[in-house]
Write a protein that holds these residues in place. Structure first.
Motif, PDB file in Angstrom:
ATOM      1  N   ASN A  76      23.250  42.902  41.633  1.00 60.30           N
ATOM      2  CA  ASN A  76      23.817  43.209  40.310  1.00 60.30           C
ATOM      3  C   ASN A  76      25.151  43.905  40.422  1.00 60.30           C
ATOM      4  O   ASN A  76      26.043  43.929  39.701  1.00 60.30           O
ATOM      5  N   GLY A  77      25.362  44.594  41.452  1.00 61.74           N
ATOM      6  CA  GLY A  77      26.603  45.228  41.803  1.00 61.74           C
ATOM      7  C   GLY A  77      27.809  44.378  41.998  1.00 61.74           C
ATOM      8  O   GLY A  77      28.786  44.323  41.402  1.00 61.74           O
ATOM      9  N   LEU A  78      27.485  43.087  42.644  1.00 67.92           N
ATOM     10  CA  LEU A  78      28.589  42.166  42.563  1.00 67.92           C
ATOM     11  C   LEU A  78      28.819  41.320  41.164  1.00 67.92           C
ATOM     12  O   LEU A  78      29.858  41.143  40.813  1.00 67.92           O
ATOM     13  N   ARG A  79      27.818  41.260  40.418  1.00 63.20           N
ATOM     14  CA  ARG A  79      28.123  40.971  39.085  1.00 63.20           C
ATOM     15  C   ARG A  79      28.916  41.932  38.499  1.00 63.20           C
ATOM     16  O   ARG A  79      29.801  41.448  37.693  1.00 63.20           O
ATOM     17  N   VAL A  80      28.623  43.293  38.580  1.00 60.00           N
ATOM     18  CA  VAL A  80      29.474  44.051  37.817  1.00 60.00           C
ATOM     19  C   VAL A  80      31.036  44.275  38.158  1.00 60.00           C
ATOM     20  O   VAL A  80      31.824  44.293  37.239  1.00 60.00           O
ATOM     21  N   ILE A  81      30.842  43.863  39.681  1.00 58.96           N
ATOM     22  CA  ILE A  81      32.422  43.794  40.159  1.00 58.96           C
ATOM     23  C   ILE A  81      33.180  42.409  39.295  1.00 58.96           C
ATOM     24  O   ILE A  81      34.221  42.777  38.947  1.00 58.96           O
ATOM     25  N   ALA A  82      32.466  41.543  39.312  1.00 58.55           N
ATOM     26  CA  ALA A  82      32.749  40.291  38.688  1.00 58.55           C
ATOM     27  C   ALA A  82      33.294  40.611  37.308  1.00 58.55           C
ATOM     28  O   ALA A  82      34.260  40.020  36.776  1.00 58.55           O
ATOM     29  N   VAL A  83      32.489  41.375  36.308  1.00 59.03           N
ATOM     30  CA  VAL A  83      32.551  41.784  35.073  1.00 59.03           C
ATOM     31  C   VAL A  83      33.932  42.285  34.925  1.00 59.03           C
ATOM     32  O   VAL A  83      34.745  42.138  34.050  1.00 59.03           O
ATOM     33  N   ASP A  84      34.150  43.429  35.814  1.00 60.02           N
ATOM     34  CA  ASP A  84      35.044  44.363  35.735  1.00 60.02           C
ATOM     35  C   ASP A  84      36.567  43.601  36.322  1.00 60.02           C
ATOM     36  O   ASP A  84      37.443  43.848  35.791  1.00 60.02           O
ATOM     37  N   PHE A  85      36.504  42.873  37.250  1.00 60.94           N
ATOM     38  CA  PHE A  85      37.839  42.284  37.809  1.00 60.94           C
ATOM     39  C   PHE A  85      38.092  40.859  37.372  1.00 60.94           C
ATOM     40  O   PHE A  85      39.301  40.528  37.744  1.00 60.94           O
ATOM     41  N   TRP A  86      37.326  40.332  36.917  1.00 57.73           N
ATOM     42  CA  TRP A  86      37.415  38.871  36.491  1.00 57.73           C
ATOM     43  C   TRP A  86      37.886  38.832  35.339  1.00 57.73           C
ATOM     44  O   TRP A  86      37.043  39.503  34.396  1.00 57.73           O
ATOM     45  N   SER A  87      38.895  37.910  34.482  1.00 55.80           N
ATOM     46  CA  SER A  87      39.354  38.248  33.261  1.00 55.80           C
ATOM     47  C   SER A  87      38.330  37.593  32.536  1.00 55.80           C
ATOM     48  O   SER A  87      38.216  37.870  31.269  1.00 55.80           O
ATOM     49  N   LYS A  88      37.607  36.678  32.925  1.00 51.92           N
ATOM     50  CA  LYS A  88      36.381  36.113  31.949  1.00 51.92           C
ATOM     51  C   LYS A  88      35.135  36.770  32.366  1.00 51.92           C
ATOM     52  O   LYS A  88      34.120  35.912  31.908  1.00 51.92           O
ATOM     53  N   GLY A  89      35.023  37.527  33.031  1.00 56.57           N
ATOM     54  CA  GLY A  89      33.702  38.377  33.595  1.00 56.57           C
ATOM     55  C   GLY A  89      32.638  38.868  32.076  1.00 56.57           C
ATOM     56  O   GLY A  89      31.815  38.338  32.285  1.00 56.57           O
ATOM     57  N   ALA A  90      33.434  39.245  31.389  1.00 54.33           N
ATOM     58  CA  ALA A  90      32.677  39.834  30.120  1.00 54.33           C
ATOM     59  C   ALA A  90      32.133  38.700  29.263  1.00 54.33           C
ATOM     60  O   ALA A  90      30.882  38.819  28.733  1.00 54.33           O
ATOM     61  N   ARG A  91      32.791  37.675  29.256  1.00 49.50           N
ATOM     62  CA  ARG A  91      32.626  36.460  28.616  1.00 49.50           C
ATOM     63  C   ARG A  91      31.048  35.864  29.164  1.00 49.50           C
ATOM     64  O   ARG A  91      30.165  35.278  28.472  1.00 49.50           O
ATOM     65  N   TYR A  92      31.031  35.790  30.504  1.00 50.98           N
ATOM     66  CA  TYR A  92      29.999  35.113  31.199  1.00 50.98           C
ATOM     67  C   TYR A  92      29.153  36.061  31.987  1.00 50.98           C
ATOM     68  O   TYR A  92      28.201  35.678  32.800  1.00 50.98           O
ATOM     69  N   GLN A  93      28.871  37.469  31.397  1.00 48.48           N
ATOM     70  CA  GLN A  93      28.187  38.476  31.945  1.00 48.48           C
ATOM     71  C   GLN A  93      26.691  37.963  31.931  1.00 48.48           C
ATOM     72  O   GLN A  93      25.887  38.172  32.783  1.00 48.48           O
ATOM     73  N   LYS A  94      26.207  37.426  30.765  1.00 43.32           N
ATOM     74  CA  LYS A  94      24.896  37.101  30.515  1.00 43.32           C
ATOM     75  C   LYS A  94      24.531  35.751  31.479  1.00 43.32           C
ATOM     76  O   LYS A  94      23.491  36.184  32.249  1.00 43.32           O
TER      77      LYS A  94
END
Length: 126
Positions: A76-94
């Motif tokens: 989940n920490g890796l997922r949080v990093i992706a959400v924070d630092f990938w421009s499309k992370g919030a869109r694909y967080q689910k």
């Protein structure tokens, strides 16, 4: 409160809660681990007694829970990093959360025999 501003507790909230809970559990494990390791300098006999209790089936189940907490927290920490630092992370967080859960379940299935094998042999025999 104006309509539409109350967070309804979807996947993002539950992953946030699980991330915090697993972090606290890992912290307490590390705290106990440091204390029991320090016990060897105070009383080697007491240290041996504590280590002997770690070979019980109950502690094996707790170890499996520890593996579960560490794996979920890391993935989940890796997922949080992706959400924070990938421009499309919030869109694909689910979708990333469901991927994390799928990978976590597969890894936990593979960890079952190595972690709980000793406990099963002790309870049910070889």
């Amino acid at each position: 409160m104006p309509a539409g501003t109350l967070y309804r507790g979807r996947e993002g909230m539950w992953s946030w809660v699980a991330h915090r809970v697993t972090g606290v559990l890992i912290f307490f494990f590390l705290f106990v681990h440091v204390l029991d390791t320090a016990l060897v300098r105070v009383s080697p006999e007491a240290y041996d007694d504590v280590v002997a209790t770690y070979k019980t089936p109950l502690v094996a189940c707790l170890e499996y829970g520890l593996v579960a907490a560490i794996l979920f927290h890391a993935l989940n920490g890796l997922r949080v990093i992706a959400v924070d630092f990938w421009s499309k992370g919030a869109r694909y967080q689910k979708q990333m959360l469901w991927t994390v859960l799928g990978v976590w379940i597969v890894l936990m299935a593979f960890a079952l025999a190595p972690v709980l094998g000793h406990a099963v042999r002790e309870v049910f025999g070889s």
